[in-house]
Design a protein around this motif. Structure first.
Motif, short mmCIF file in Angstrom:
data_model
loop_
_atom_site.label_atom_id
_atom_site.label_comp_id
_atom_site.label_asym_id
_atom_site.label_seq_id
_atom_site.Cartn_x
_atom_site.Cartn_y
_atom_site.Cartn_z
N ILE A 112 9.73 -21.53 -20.95
CA ILE A 112 10.60 -20.68 -20.84
C ILE A 112 12.13 -21.52 -21.42
O ILE A 112 12.03 -22.59 -21.06
CB ILE A 112 11.09 -20.40 -19.46
CG1 ILE A 112 9.79 -19.13 -18.92
CG2 ILE A 112 12.67 -19.34 -19.53
CD1 ILE A 112 9.48 -19.24 -17.57
N LEU A 156 15.54 -22.03 -20.92
CA LEU A 156 16.93 -22.04 -19.62
C LEU A 156 18.52 -21.47 -20.14
O LEU A 156 18.57 -22.19 -21.04
CB LEU A 156 16.24 -22.66 -18.78
CG LEU A 156 15.56 -22.84 -17.76
CD1 LEU A 156 15.00 -24.08 -17.01
CD2 LEU A 156 14.65 -21.36 -17.20
N SER A 191 2.80 -22.31 -20.89
CA SER A 191 4.18 -21.45 -20.93
C SER A 191 5.43 -22.38 -20.79
O SER A 191 5.20 -23.12 -20.65
CB SER A 191 4.19 -20.43 -19.92
OG SER A 191 4.94 -20.12 -19.57
N TYR A 238 9.59 -18.00 -24.05
CA TYR A 238 10.20 -16.77 -23.97
C TYR A 238 11.96 -17.87 -23.64
O TYR A 238 11.85 -18.76 -23.25
CB TYR A 238 10.27 -16.31 -22.34
CG TYR A 238 8.98 -15.66 -22.50
CD1 TYR A 238 8.86 -14.49 -22.58
CD2 TYR A 238 7.66 -16.35 -21.74
CE1 TYR A 238 7.59 -13.80 -22.44
CE2 TYR A 238 6.97 -16.01 -21.56
CZ TYR A 238 6.74 -14.30 -22.20
OH TYR A 238 5.27 -13.56 -21.67
N PHE A 289 16.03 -16.84 -21.85
CA PHE A 289 16.98 -16.03 -21.70
C PHE A 289 17.80 -16.20 -21.89
O PHE A 289 18.76 -17.03 -22.54
CB PHE A 289 16.85 -16.44 -20.01
CG PHE A 289 15.56 -16.06 -19.49
CD1 PHE A 289 15.94 -15.01 -18.91
CD2 PHE A 289 15.29 -17.37 -18.46
CE1 PHE A 289 14.77 -15.02 -18.00
CE2 PHE A 289 14.66 -17.63 -18.00
CZ PHE A 289 13.52 -16.36 -17.09
N SER A 325 14.52 -12.29 -20.98
CA SER A 325 14.17 -12.51 -20.86
C SER A 325 14.04 -12.31 -23.07
O SER A 325 13.97 -10.75 -22.59
CB SER A 325 12.55 -12.98 -20.46
OG SER A 325 11.50 -12.28 -20.48
#
Length: 86
Positions: A75, A77, A73, A27, A29, A43
Motif C-alpha cells: 500500500i 500511503l 500486498s 494499492y 491512496f 484506494s
C-alpha cells in the motif's frame, strides 16, 4: 532502494530486503472527492512500476523458514505517513 521487484526498507538502524511477489496486490491512496468519505482518501490499484523511491509504503509480508521475506500486498500511503522505500 528499489531493485527489480525488491525493496530495501530502512527503519532506524535496520535494513530489510523484501521481494514483492509477482501476484502481489498493490494499492495507492489518493485524495477522494467521493461524498461521505470519512477519511478523504480512496484506494486504487496501481502497478509495481508506479512505486517511487521515497514513497511511504506499508508491506504485508510472509516470512519463510530460511528467513526470506516476500511481500504479498503493498500500500502506497499518503506522503505525510511514516516509512519509506529508498
Amino acid at each position: 532502494k528499489i531493485d527489480g521487484r525488491n525493496f530495501t526498507l530502512h527503519s532506524q538502524s535496520d535494513d530489510a530486503v523484501i521481494h514483492i511477489a509477482d501476484d502481489a496486490k498493490i494499492y495507492a491512496f489518493a485524495s477522494s472527492t467521493v461524498t461521505g468519505s470519512k477519511s478523504g482518501l480512496a484506494s486504487k490499484i496501481i502497478e509495481f512500476k508506479d512505486i517511487k523511491v521515497g514513497d511511504a509504503i506499508s508491506v504485508n509480508i510472509r516470512i519463510f523458514a530460511d528467513g526470506q521475506l516476500e511481500g504479498f500486498s503493498v500500500i502506497v500511503l499518503p506522503s505525510n505517513s511514516n516509512g519509506t522505500a529508498k
